[in-house]
Design an enzyme around this catalytic site. Structure first.
Site, PDB file in Angstrom:
ATOM      1  N   ASP A 172       0.354   8.851   1.892  1.00  0.00           N
ATOM      2  CA  ASP A 172      -0.151   7.477   1.947  1.00  0.00           C
ATOM      3  C   ASP A 172      -1.632   7.509   2.344  1.00  0.00           C
ATOM      4  OD1 ASP A 172      -0.109   4.749   1.922  1.00  0.00           O
ATOM      5  OD2 ASP A 172       0.722   4.547   3.944  1.00  0.00           O
TER       6      ASP A 172
ATOM      7  N   GLN B 168     -11.350   1.674  -0.409  1.00  0.00           N
ATOM      8  CA  GLN B 168     -11.037   1.294   0.974  1.00  0.00           C
ATOM      9  C   GLN B 168     -11.203   2.466   1.933  1.00  0.00           C
ATOM     10  OE1 GLN B 168      -7.798  -1.614   1.735  1.00  0.00           O
ATOM     11  NE2 GLN B 168      -7.265  -1.267  -0.406  1.00  0.00           N
TER      12      GLN B 168
END
Length: 841
Positions: free
Chosen positions: A258, A302
């Site tokens: 992740d 991000q």
DNA sequence: AAGAGGTCCGTTTTT
DNA sequence: CGGACCTCTT
């Protein structure tokens, strides 16, 4: 395998491939569920998401833009792998960065798979999985599997000792700074022998490497590791022991990662070792494929943690690292309005070196509000106006829980907090000092640590004289000496010392008492419930009494925290289990029941979403932050822009961006310019708001005009309206921003610095706001410029001079302190300003 | 061993 | 300016 001391059944009983899953096991249940409702879990996924779930084989990179269902894809993918019988739960390695993310994933996989999440033993943070690996193979790293995990505080105290032991001045060479260097090295996967010569010399007159080595040596003696070691040691073990690595090759059939854009070099190496099959060492069944089935999910746009070692390059390089990788883009956004997405996309498009995604939404609604840009005079007014907007929304029935204020730097929060306290508006601050970092909690934990692991010298040292028991510096040194000479832990040394005549009677008695207490508590460790024992330790050690007798304001709160600590221990099986948890999990849950506005930094907002988001402080110097510009250059700016992107994409419905014309920095008022990021927003999606009726705007009077709010604003700063600008884009600040964009204005640099040559020369960060703008090497250039300008203009102003300030207007100088002027402005009142911002009239 | 006074410093933060 | 940290004092 490795022959670890605690030879636990390393690979669970579901390890070896078998024809059918164990009856009643998770996989069995999942498979059963699949037969009942074929692939029900795939319903509702869009085609890209579905592809990301179903492409189980080979390397896969999922570029998941903000709000595109990233977590859903990850969890569904796990469910899919299980349901189709591709792997058992224990054969999936799923790593996250934060405990929160790991918890969420566990919970959501649990929905698919049933309650028994212990069936996913390798789902966790990089660090928690690192601990697990290291406990199994500790001896291969020269440790015992009972090693303790040091936090930053312990680490710094230890380093300080080492620095002093080298005969170095620990003021000149701060331990804190060295700890950061070590972290940096460990982030890169470098041990003492591998660091660059230059880096090694950069600290303590070239003793950097030596100190680093000494630190690692000391950790080994203490049977301790720091956070970085939780990654480094496993990497070493994998490298040096191919047999161990091979076990894991066999074990992990699927790897999921992740937030891949946040991985640092060490994490990358770790993954790479597990994912890349070197020739000949692969297990027979998958020998032909070069890579395991690794799926990394992330968003290069991000990536906001470069400053702490994250390498965006890892994600940018994925296809090269894993040839033949499938890259899937998730661009369909389920969170935000078309205007917000438009703003975000346009903004982030100014970055170079991205993989490129454009968020879109299927359901644009013509009534959606555009992104609003507001101008305020100063931060006080900014907070006031935001407060009003929040109250207005609340009056319309919006929950405070759906609103958030996201700031660049935490000092910005104060103004908002002050305002909300006055308004009586509930707010919650996310982030900031955490429960387990409080002094009383750490003291208590130190007691527990010594009891659970009596070789924990750092813990012992922390509490040996807390509460005061007459064991001052001299006594501690004595204990240290004995420990060093005899090569035993401090507690053992203390025990020995207490039995000799070497100590003065008083400290000796005190020490004996302490040692005996620890022995007593250790004896109770397995005989009574750990919460009771914990309570007893705090009572008998005098620790609770210490705070009871403390009459300071915070003492009661600390006692409450201690009670809370004991309460939180109940959830754990044993003291040891609790301590392990605390070492890795520093967060505590917030009170979700309260309806409150959230206040946090942009960094801590990543991953969250709110109906309404306020982004204050969009000013040059603050956002983008001057230091990011000075130290990071172009890439620093790009990271700031990504941060802006993260902020914008947190909003679902309403987004309000603010900038002010004046901000108080280190007690001084400074004029500020609107952030360049404002210019990078697309006009089609943005409304520049003139809420002159709400706040003063530029030069408008606002004394007691608000209905139902008797004089809420204090003094009026203006007696008569000045120039009113049609929009912030036509304000002087804005115009000045435009000018500054193309040219580095010497005017600002040259005149503002006055007599501060030496401070600037020493690298004093006075250059902070407004200075050095547009220059990568602002400080240096400024220093040169200043040196010149000062010799030219020995003293520019004197008390009584009549001056003009671009924002505050005309006034008289009341006092001069270096380059700081105190000016009585005719309209704005008394302000302290830098001389560079005024001119004589 | 607490308290006064001085000095330094001043994004972002997880584990 | 204000907080954190340190040193020197009583």
């Amino acid at each position: 395998m490795s022959g670890s001391p605690d030879d636990l059944p390393f690979f669970g009983d579901e390890e070896a491939p078998r024809p059918t899953p164990r009856e009643g096991g998770i996989a069995a249940r999942a498979m059963a569920a699949r037969h009942q409702a074929p692939q029900q879990y795939l319903e509702g996924l869009n085609p890209e998401q579905r592809q990301a779930v179903e492409t189980t084989e080979g390397p896969v990179l999922v570029l998941a833009g903000a709000g595109t269902g990233k977590t859903r894809v990850l969890t569904t993918r796990i469910a899919h792998i299980l349901a189709t019988g591709r792997a058992y739960p224990s054969q999936i390695l799923a790593v996250t960065f934060t405990n929160k993310a790991a918890r969420e994933m566990k919970a959501r996989v649990g929905v698919f798979v049933g309650e028994a999440i212990e069936g996913m033993p390798w789902l966790g943070t990089f660090h928690s999985i690192g601990v697990k690996l290291l406990r199994r193979h500790a001896e291969l790293a020269g440790l015992k599997s009972s090693f303790t995990i040091l936090d930053t505080d312990d680490q710094i105290r230890l380093l300080k000792q080492l620095i002093q032991a080298q005969g170095l001045d620990d003021k000149r060479w701060p331990a804190r700074q060295f700890a950061q260097m070590i972290d940096g090295w460990k982030n890169k996967g470098l041990g003492p022998s591998e660091i660059q010569e230059g880096d090694a010399r950069a600290f303590a007159n070239g003793k950097g490497r030596e100190l680093y080595a000494a630190y690692q040596e000391r950790l080994k003696t203490l049977n301790a590791v720091d956070f970085g070691d939780l990654l480094l040691h496993p990497i070493r073990i994998f490298r040096d022991h191919p047999d161990v690595l091979r076990e894991y090759y066999r074990k992990f059939k699927y790897i999921l990662v992740d937030e891949y854009q946040d991985t640092n070099t060490a994490q990358y190496m770790w993954l790479r070792l597990l994912a890349q099959r070197s020739k000949g060492s692969a297990s027979s069944s998958r020998e032909d494929s070069a890579y395991i089935n690794i799926c990394c999910v992330g968003d290069d746009d991000q990536s906001i943690y470069g400053w702490r070692g994250a390498e965006v390059d890892n994600i940018l390089r994925f296809e090269k690292d894993f040839p033949g990788a499938t890259v899937i883009r998730l661009e369909r956004n389920y969170r935000s309005t078309a205007h917000i997405l438009g703003a975000a996309s346009h903004l982030i498009a100014h970055n170079e070196g991205r993989l490129g995604k454009t968020l879109f939404t299927d359901q644009p609604d013509p009534d959606e509000p555009k992104v609003k840009v507001h101008a305020a005079w100063d931060s006080e007014e900014e907070a006031r106006a935001v407060g009003e907007e929040i109250e207005a929304l609340q009056a319309k029935g919006h929950a405070l829980n759906d609103m958030a204020i996201l700031v660049r730097a935490s000092f910005q929060m104060r103004e908002f907090e002050d305002r909300f306290v006055t308004l009586g508006l509930n707010y919650r601050v996310i982030g900031g000092p955490r429960f387990y970092e409080r002094q009383e909690i750490r003291d208590a934990l130190a007691y527990f640590r010594v009891v659970a692991q009596n070789a924990d010298d750092l813990a012992f040292e922390r509490i040996v004289n807390v509460p005061k028991r007459g064991l001052g510096e001299a006594a501690v040194r004595q204990i240290h000496d004995v420990a060093r000479i005899r090569g035993v832990p401090l507690l053992q040394a203390a025990r020995d010392l207490a039995g000799t005549e070497e100590m003065k009677p008083k400290p000796r008695a005190s020490l004996r008492n302490l040692v005996e207490s620890f022995e007593r508590w250790q004896g109770l460790l397995d005989r009574m419930p750990h919460t009771e024992l914990a309570e007893q330790i705090l009572e008998e050690s005098g620790y609770t009494d210490m705070w009871k007798n403390d009459r300071s304001a915070e003492a009661p709160g600390r006692l409450d925290n201690l009670k809370e600590l004991i309460r939180s221990m109940e959830e754990y099986e044993s003291l040891r289990a609790f301590l392990e948890h605390v070492a890795l999990v520093m967060d505590t849950d917030q009170n979700a029941a309260l309806d409150a506005v959230s206040l946090m930094t942009l960094h801590s907002a990543k991953g969250l979403e709110f109906d309404t988001v306020f982004l204050p402080g969009w000013e040059e110097g603050l956002f983008p932050h001057q230091r990011a510009l000075d130290e990071g250059g172009r890439s620093g700016l790009e990271e700031e822009r990504r941060l802006a992107y993260v902020g914008v994409t947190r909003a679902k419905q309403n987004l309000h961006i603010w900038f002010t014309s004046n901000r108080r920095i280190y007690g001084l008022w400074q004029s500020t310019l609107p952030s360049r990021f404002l210019d990078e927003l697309p006009e089609a999606h943005v409304d520049v708001v003139e809420d002159g009726s709400v706040y003063g705007g530029y030069g408008q009077s606002y004394g007691g005009q608000q209905p139902g709010r008797p004089n809420p604003y204090g003094r009026s700063r203006f007696d008569e309206p000045g120039e009113v600008f049609s929009s912030p884009y036509s304000t002087p600040g804005w115009q000045r921003a435009q000018r500054n964009r193309s040219e580095a204005t010497a005017r600002n640099w040259g005149t503002r610095s006055g007599h501060q040559v030496e401070r600037v020369g020493y690298g004093e960060p006075d250059s902070g706001y407004g200075a050095g703008r547009g220059s990568v090497k602002g400080r240096t250039i400024e220093g040169e410029f200043v040196a010149k300008s000062v010799s030219d203009t020995p003293s520019a102003f004197k008390v009584g001079d009549r001056v003009f300030h671009l924002k505050f207007g005309n006034g008289n100088i009341a006092a001069i302190d270096g380059n700081k002027l105190t000016v009585d402005f005719d309209k704005a009142g008394q302000k302290r300003v830098l001389d560079g911002y005024v001119e004589r009239v």
